[in-house]
Design an enzyme around this catalytic site. Structure first.
Site, mmCIF file in Angstrom:
data_model
loop_
_atom_site.group_PDB
_atom_site.id
_atom_site.type_symbol
_atom_site.label_atom_id
_atom_site.label_comp_id
_atom_site.label_asym_id
_atom_site.label_seq_id
_atom_site.Cartn_x
_atom_site.Cartn_y
_atom_site.Cartn_z
ATOM 1 N N GLU A 49 4.812 -3.614 12.359
ATOM 2 C CA GLU A 49 3.787 -2.586 12.129
ATOM 3 C C GLU A 49 2.623 -3.296 11.466
ATOM 4 O OE1 GLU A 49 3.855 0.313 13.209
ATOM 5 O OE2 GLU A 49 5.970 0.536 13.704
ATOM 6 N N GLY A 103 2.138 -10.833 10.804
ATOM 7 C CA GLY A 103 3.134 -10.288 11.736
ATOM 8 C C GLY A 103 3.283 -11.138 12.986
ATOM 9 N N GLU A 132 -10.504 -5.241 11.064
ATOM 10 C CA GLU A 132 -9.958 -4.384 10.010
ATOM 11 C C GLU A 132 -10.557 -4.784 8.664
ATOM 12 O OE1 GLU A 132 -5.760 -4.801 8.815
ATOM 13 O OE2 GLU A 132 -5.658 -2.618 8.942
ATOM 14 N N ASN A 178 0.797 -1.235 0.000
ATOM 15 C CA ASN A 178 0.000 0.000 0.000
ATOM 16 C C ASN A 178 0.828 1.283 0.000
ATOM 17 O OD1 ASN A 178 0.766 -0.318 2.659
ATOM 18 N ND2 ASN A 178 -1.172 0.384 3.501
ATOM 19 N N LYS A 226 12.466 -7.859 0.919
ATOM 20 C CA LYS A 226 11.432 -8.598 0.186
ATOM 21 C C LYS A 226 10.171 -7.734 0.117
ATOM 22 C CE LYS A 226 7.884 -11.020 0.699
ATOM 23 N NZ LYS A 226 7.152 -10.755 -0.541
ATOM 24 N N CYS A 284 -3.000 1.687 6.673
ATOM 25 C CA CYS A 284 -3.068 1.127 8.020
ATOM 26 C C CYS A 284 -3.684 2.134 8.984
ATOM 27 C CB CYS A 284 -1.697 0.698 8.487
ATOM 28 S SG CYS A 284 -0.482 1.986 8.280
ATOM 29 N N GLU A 308 8.792 3.192 14.127
ATOM 30 C CA GLU A 308 9.511 3.633 12.938
ATOM 31 C C GLU A 308 9.391 5.146 12.874
ATOM 32 O OE1 GLU A 308 7.962 1.319 9.658
ATOM 33 O OE2 GLU A 308 9.372 -0.258 10.212
HETATM 34 P P1 NDP Z 1 0.380 -9.245 4.383
HETATM 35 O O1 NDP Z 1 0.633 -9.454 5.807
HETATM 36 O O2 NDP Z 1 -0.358 -10.266 3.644
HETATM 37 O O3 NDP Z 1 1.754 -9.057 3.581
HETATM 38 C C1 NDP Z 1 2.742 -8.153 3.969
HETATM 39 C C2 NDP Z 1 4.106 -8.655 3.507
HETATM 40 O O4 NDP Z 1 4.402 -9.883 4.200
HETATM 41 C C3 NDP Z 1 4.173 -8.990 2.024
HETATM 42 O O5 NDP Z 1 5.464 -8.697 1.546
HETATM 43 C C4 NDP Z 1 3.937 -10.493 2.020
HETATM 44 O O6 NDP Z 1 4.434 -11.144 0.866
HETATM 45 C C5 NDP Z 1 4.702 -10.896 3.255
HETATM 46 N N1 NDP Z 1 4.308 -12.180 3.827
HETATM 47 C C6 NDP Z 1 3.120 -12.838 3.688
HETATM 48 N N2 NDP Z 1 3.150 -14.008 4.374
HETATM 49 C C7 NDP Z 1 4.374 -14.098 4.958
HETATM 50 C C8 NDP Z 1 5.011 -15.062 5.790
HETATM 51 N N3 NDP Z 1 4.396 -16.186 6.169
HETATM 52 N N4 NDP Z 1 6.271 -14.835 6.210
HETATM 53 C C9 NDP Z 1 6.912 -13.695 5.862
HETATM 54 N N5 NDP Z 1 6.367 -12.754 5.052
HETATM 55 C C10 NDP Z 1 5.106 -12.930 4.620
HETATM 56 O O7 NDP Z 1 -0.307 -7.810 4.267
HETATM 57 P P2 NDP Z 1 -0.811 -7.048 2.976
HETATM 58 O O8 NDP Z 1 0.266 -6.964 1.966
HETATM 59 O O9 NDP Z 1 -2.102 -7.631 2.583
HETATM 60 O O10 NDP Z 1 -1.006 -5.574 3.576
HETATM 61 C C11 NDP Z 1 -2.159 -5.167 4.195
HETATM 62 C C12 NDP Z 1 -2.003 -5.190 5.692
HETATM 63 O O11 NDP Z 1 -0.863 -4.446 6.096
HETATM 64 C C13 NDP Z 1 -3.173 -4.546 6.409
HETATM 65 O O12 NDP Z 1 -3.596 -5.380 7.440
HETATM 66 C C14 NDP Z 1 -2.607 -3.244 6.986
HETATM 67 O O13 NDP Z 1 -3.196 -2.791 8.133
HETATM 68 C C15 NDP Z 1 -1.182 -3.584 7.185
HETATM 69 N N6 NDP Z 1 -0.362 -2.398 7.100
HETATM 70 C C16 NDP Z 1 0.125 -1.883 8.267
HETATM 71 C C17 NDP Z 1 0.869 -0.726 8.278
HETATM 72 C C18 NDP Z 1 1.424 -0.192 9.552
HETATM 73 O O14 NDP Z 1 2.361 0.600 9.507
HETATM 74 N N7 NDP Z 1 0.931 -0.573 10.715
HETATM 75 C C19 NDP Z 1 1.153 0.018 7.031
HETATM 76 C C20 NDP Z 1 0.596 -0.619 5.862
HETATM 77 C C21 NDP Z 1 -0.130 -1.790 5.919
HETATM 78 P P3 NDP Z 1 3.463 -11.374 -0.414
HETATM 79 O O15 NDP Z 1 3.129 -10.024 -0.931
HETATM 80 O O16 NDP Z 1 4.302 -12.143 -1.335
HETATM 81 O O17 NDP Z 1 2.262 -12.095 0.103
#
Ligand code: NDP
Length: 496
Positions: free
Chosen positions: A251, A234, A386, A153, A176, A285, A465
C-alpha cells in the site's frame, strides 16, 4: 514527562536489542517535548523474532479459527477501554489532532470487531464437479511467518489492518512499526498481550527500516511481507522479495484528485476538499492533493477554497480547535515547503499559506499552514508528485473528458472523487477514474474497515486490505478433491 522507553517484544518477553544500536529519541512534533526512545534493533533481533514466530506457528495454526478470533476480539475490547489514553499519546507522538487520533483508535477497534467476526466465517467454496461421486471444495490455510512494516501516519489503525487478519488466518507475525511511532507500536503490543496472544505468535521489533525492515524482507523464513509506506520503499521491497518468491502486499503513495463539474453542489465540494486536503495535515495516503475544477466554476470554487483554508486553525493536536496539527518531523516540513517553492517556480500562483509557521506557539514545532496553489497545469511536478502535506494544487479543466484525463495522468491510483448532480456522469466517472477507491459526491478520505482498500498503478500491487479481500491476502487456498466413485474417473475425458 521523561521519554518512555520502548523495547522489543520477542517470544513473549520484553527485551533490549541483542546489539543495541543508536538511541532514537522521539519528540512531540508540536512542541519538542520528549515522548519516547528506543535503542535501534538490528538483524540479530529480527532473526530472533522470526525464529520465535516460526516456532509458535504450529501451535497457532492448529488453534481453531474462532478461538484465534477471540484473542482479536478481546484486544479490540481493551483498545475500546484505553481509547482516550492511546489517542492522547498519538497526538503527542505524531502530531495529529485529538479528534482524528480518537478516530484512528476507533478504526483499530472497528477492525478488531470486523476481523473477529470473520472468525466464524472466512468461508471456502464448494464447487460442483463435472463427474459423479466427486466432491470439491476449497479451504484456507495460513502462509507462515508474516513480516508487517507500517508507517507513522496511522500508527494504531494500520497495524491492526495487517495484524488482525494475519493472526486470524493462523499466521504468526513479526511487526516493525515506523521509527517515529514506536511507542504506539508498544501500546498495540500491550493490547495483544493483555488479550492473551500466545508467546511467539506476535513479535515487535523496533529499529530502522534500512536495517530491521530490510532484514525482515530478506529473511528466508518470512513467507509474506505486508507493507504500507512510500512508493520508493515499497517498490524496493518488492524487488528484493521477488527472487525469494515471497508474497508481498503493498500500500503506497497517492496523488488523489477531486474532480468538480459545473453542475456540482459547490459548497459540499468545497467542504469535502478542505477536509480531504487538510485533515491529518495532509499526511494521509488518501489525502486530496489535486482539485480539478470545471472552467465554468473554477474561479468561484477557488475563491471559496481559499476563504475556507484561511479560516482553518493550526495548532497543537491536543487543542480541540486545531484543524491541522504539526507535521511529523523537520524533514517532512522541508520537503513540503520545497514542493511549494517548486510549484511557484513552475508558474503556479500561491493563494494562501506557503511558508512554515515559526512564531509564538509555533516556535518549537513543525507547522505548515493550509496552502493552495492555483493555475497548476497537469505536467507540473506539484500536479503529479506526492507532497504528503497540507498543499492543494488547483487545476482548471475544459470539460468532463479533460478532467478525467488530468485525474488519471499520474503514476498513482489510490483514491479519487467526483462531484456532479448528473447521475449519468457520476456512473461514467466511477468507471473511468483509475483508482482503487472512487467516491461520488464525497471527499477522498474516510475508508471503512469492511471495504476493500488499496490502489492501482504505483499505489499497490493488486492486493486489498480491509473487507473480505484481506482474508485472501493473508491465506493460501487449497482445493480439496475427493473422488468417492471407487474408480478412476478422468476429468475432461469421461464426461463427453
Ligand atoms: P516510508 O516508506 O519511509 O516508511 C514506511 C515504513 O517502511 C517504515 O516503517 C520504515 O521504517 C520502513 N522502511 C523504510 N525503509 C525500508 C527498507 N529499505 N526496507 C524495509 N522497510 C523500510 O514511508 P513513511 O513512513 O514516510 O510514510 C509516508 C508514505 O506512506 C507516504 O508516501 C504515503 O503515501 C504512504 N502511505 C500509504 C498508505 C496506503 O495505504 N497506501 C497509508 C499511509 C501512508 P522507518 O520508520 O524506520 O524508516
Amino acid at each position: 514527562m521523561p521519554a518512555e522507553n520502548v523495547q522489543n517484544f520477542i517470544a513473549g518477553k520484553w527485551c533490549d536489542p541483542i546489539k543495541p544500536g543508536e538511541t532514537f529519541l522521539r519528540k512531540d512534533p508540536a512542541n519538542g517535548e520528549e515522548v519516547s526512545k528506543h535503542s535501534q534493533a538490528g538483524k540479530a533481533d529480527i532473526d530472533a523474532a522470526v525464529a520465535a514466530a516460526k516456532k509458535a506457528f504450529a501451535g497457532w495454526r492448529s488453534t481453531p479459527q474462532p478461538k484465534r478470533a477471540e484473542v482479536i476480539y478481546r484486544s479490540a475490547e481493551i483498545a475500546r477501554k484505553r481509547k482516550e489514553e492511546i489517542a492522547q499519546l498519538m497526538t503527542r507522538e505524531m502530531g495529529k489532532p485529538i479528534a482524528e487520533a480518537r478516530g484512528d483508535v476507533q478504526e483499530a477497534i472497528d477492525m478488531g470487531y470486523y476481523i473477529a467476526s470473520e472468525g466464524r466465517r472466512a468461508w471456502g467454496l464448494q464447487i460442483p464437479s463435472e463427474l459423479p461421486n466427486k466432491r470439491m471444495y476449497t479451504m484456507r490455510q495460513p502462509l507462515g511467518v508474516c513480516g508487517l512494516i507500517t508507517p507513522w501516519n496511522f500508527p494504531i489503525a494500520i497495524p491492526t489492518w495487517k495484524t488482525y487478519p494475519a493472526l486470524l488466518m493462523g499466521n504468526t507475525v513479526v511487526f516493525k512499526p515506523a521509527s517515529e511511532t514506536s511507542l504506539l507500536g508498544k501500546r498495540f503490543t500491550e493490547l495483544l498481550i493483555e488479550a492473551g496472544v500466545p508467546s511467539g505468535v506476535f513479535n515487535l521489533v523496533v529499529g530502522a527500516g534500512s536495517t530491521c525492515g530490510n532484514a525482515l524482507v530478506e529473511h528466508p523464513d518470512v513467507r509474506m511481507i505486508s507493507f504500507t509506506g512510500s512508493t520508493t520503499t515499497g517498490l524496493g521491497i518488492a524487488a528484493k522479495a521477488a527472487p525469494l518468491n515471497k508474497r508481498v502486499s503493498l500500500e503506497m503513495g497517492g496523488k488523489n484528485p477531486v474532480v468538480v463539474m459545473d453542475d456540482a453542489d459547490l459548497e459540499l465540494a468545497c467542504n469535502a476538499i478542505l477536509w480531504a486536503a487538510y485533515g491529518t495535515t495532509g499526511q494521509r495516503c488518501t489525502a486530496c492533493s489535486r482539485a480539478i475544477i470545471h472552467a465554468a466554476v473554477y474561479d468561484k470554487l477557488l475563491k471559496m477554497l481559499v476563504e475556507g483554508a484561511k479560516k482553518l486553525h493550526v495548532g497543537h493536536g491536543s487543542d480541540p480547535k486545531s484543524f491541522l496539527g504539526a507535521v511529523v518531523n523537520e524533514k517532512q516540513l522541508k520537503s513540503i515547503h520545497g514542493y511549494v517553492e517548486i510549484g511557484v517556480k513552475e508558474g503556479a500562483k500561491l493563494e494562501c499559506g506557503g511558508a512554515p509557521l515559526t512564531q509564538g506557539e509555533y516556535a518549537k514545532g513543525h507547522f505548515y499552514p493550509p496552502t493552495i496553489l492555483s493555475g497548476v497545469t497537469p505536467k507540473m511536478r506539484v500536479a503529479v508528485e506526492e507532497i504528503f502535506g497540507p498543499v492543494l494544487s488547483v487545476i482548471k479543466a475544459k470539460d468532463y473528458d479533460d478532467a478525467i484525463a488530468i485525474a488519471n495522468n499520474v503514476e498513482f491510483g489510490l483514491s479519487g472523487s467526483f462531484f456532479s448532480r448528473d447521475v449519468n456522469l457520476c456512473h461514467r466517472a466511477s468507471e473511468e477514474m483509475e483508482v482503487g477507491l472512487c467516491y461520488i459526491n464525497a471527499g477522498t478520505t474516510g475508508a471503512e474497515v469492511s471495504t476493500p482498500f488499496g490502489g492501482w498503478k504505483n499505489t499497490g500491487n493488486g492486493h486489498r486490505e480491509g473487507g473480505p479481500t484481506v482474508i485472501d491476502a493473508f491465506s493460501e487456498i487449497k482445493t480439496v478433491i475427493t473422488d468417492y466413485s471407487g474408480k478412476v474417473q478422468k476429468a475432461q475425458i469421461d464426461n463427453n
